[in-house]
Design an enzyme around this catalytic site. Structure first.
Site, short mmCIF file in Angstrom:
data_model
loop_
_atom_site.label_atom_id
_atom_site.label_comp_id
_atom_site.label_asym_id
_atom_site.label_seq_id
_atom_site.Cartn_x
_atom_site.Cartn_y
_atom_site.Cartn_z
N ALA A 1 0.79 -1.23 -0.08
CA ALA A 1 -0.19 -0.03 0.08
C ALA A 1 0.88 1.19 -0.09
O ALA A 1 2.16 1.29 0.71
CB ALA A 1 -0.95 -0.10 1.18
N TYR A 2 0.50 2.29 -0.80
CA TYR A 2 1.25 3.46 -0.97
C TYR A 2 0.36 4.42 0.15
O TYR A 2 -0.43 4.57 0.08
CB TYR A 2 1.25 3.86 -2.32
CG TYR A 2 2.64 3.27 -2.98
CD1 TYR A 2 3.76 3.93 -2.97
CD2 TYR A 2 2.22 2.01 -3.68
CE1 TYR A 2 4.53 3.11 -3.66
CE2 TYR A 2 3.17 1.26 -4.37
CZ TYR A 2 4.56 1.94 -4.10
OH TYR A 2 5.57 1.29 -4.71
N LEU A 3 1.35 5.01 0.86
CA LEU A 3 0.69 5.85 1.86
C LEU A 3 1.04 7.38 1.67
O LEU A 3 0.04 8.12 1.90
CB LEU A 3 1.41 5.62 3.27
CG LEU A 3 1.34 4.34 3.72
CD1 LEU A 3 2.20 4.03 5.04
CD2 LEU A 3 0.03 3.71 3.97
#
Length: 158
Positions: free
Chosen positions: A29-31
Site C-alpha cells: 500500500a502506498y501511503l
C-alpha cells in the site's frame, strides 16, 4: 541509506518459472506519493512487514530507506492506502551474478507480470533472459505507485 538501481521489463511467457524460487505473497500500500518520493508499507506472506521511503525521480536510480515495522501497525496503515492495495506474488530467479525478481500481479492487475533486476551501478549489463519482453525502465506507468494509483494495467503503445 541505500541506493536502488534497477531495470524493469515486461515478461513474455513462462520460461522464468524453471529457475524460480518459492514465491512470497505481498500486499503493498502506498501511503504518500509524489513524482519524486513515496512511502509504502508491505506485508510479506501475512507474517511480517516493512515500510519503505524512496526519493528521487531518476529512471533507474533512487535513494531508498527501508525498515521493519510491527505487523499490526502495517495492517492499520493499509487502511490509509492511496488508490488500490497491490496484491502480487514475487519470485526470485537467480541468473549468474544477478537475481531477477518476477512480480505476478493479482486481482485488478491480474495478467501483468513484470521482471526487475537490481544493479550495483547504472553501467552494469546483466544477461537478458529470453523470457523478457519490452523494457519499461523509466516508463512511469509501470511503477508500483502508478499501478496503485490507477488500479489498472497500462495500455500498450502502438
Amino acid at each position: 541509506m541505500a541506493r536502488e538501481i534497477e531495470r524493469k521489463f515486461l515478461v513474455d511467457g513462462d520460461g522464468w518459472k524453471d529457475g524460480a524460487e518459492k514465491g512470497v505473497r505481498l500486499k503493498q500500500a502506498y501511503l504518500l506519493g509524489a513524482t519524486d518520493r513515496s512511502a509504502r508499507v508491505r506485508i510479506f506472506d501475512g507474517a511480517r512487514a516493512r515500510i519503505t521511503l524512496k526519493f528521487g525521480a531518476g529512471a533507474m536510480s533512487r535513494d531508498e530507506f527501508e525498515y521493519d515495522v510491527p505487523l499490526d501497525d502495517a495492517l492499520e496503515m493499509i487502511a490509509y492506502a492511496l488508490g488500490t492495495v497491490i496484491d502480487k506474488t514475487r519470485y526470485r530467479v537467480p541468473a549468474g551474478d544477478f537475481v531477477w525478481e518476477i512480480d505476478v500481479y493479482h486481482q485488478d492487475l491480474a495478467g501483468l507480470v513484470v521482471a526487475e533486476v537490481e544493479l550495483p551501478n547504472e553501467a552494469a549489463r546483466p544477461h537478458l533472459p529470453d523470457w523478457l519482453g519490452r523494457e519499461v525502465t523509466g516508463d512511469g506507468r509501470y511503477t508500483n505507485q502508478a499501478l496503485a494509483e490507477t488500479g489498472t494495467i497500462p495500455e500498450e503503445d502502438g
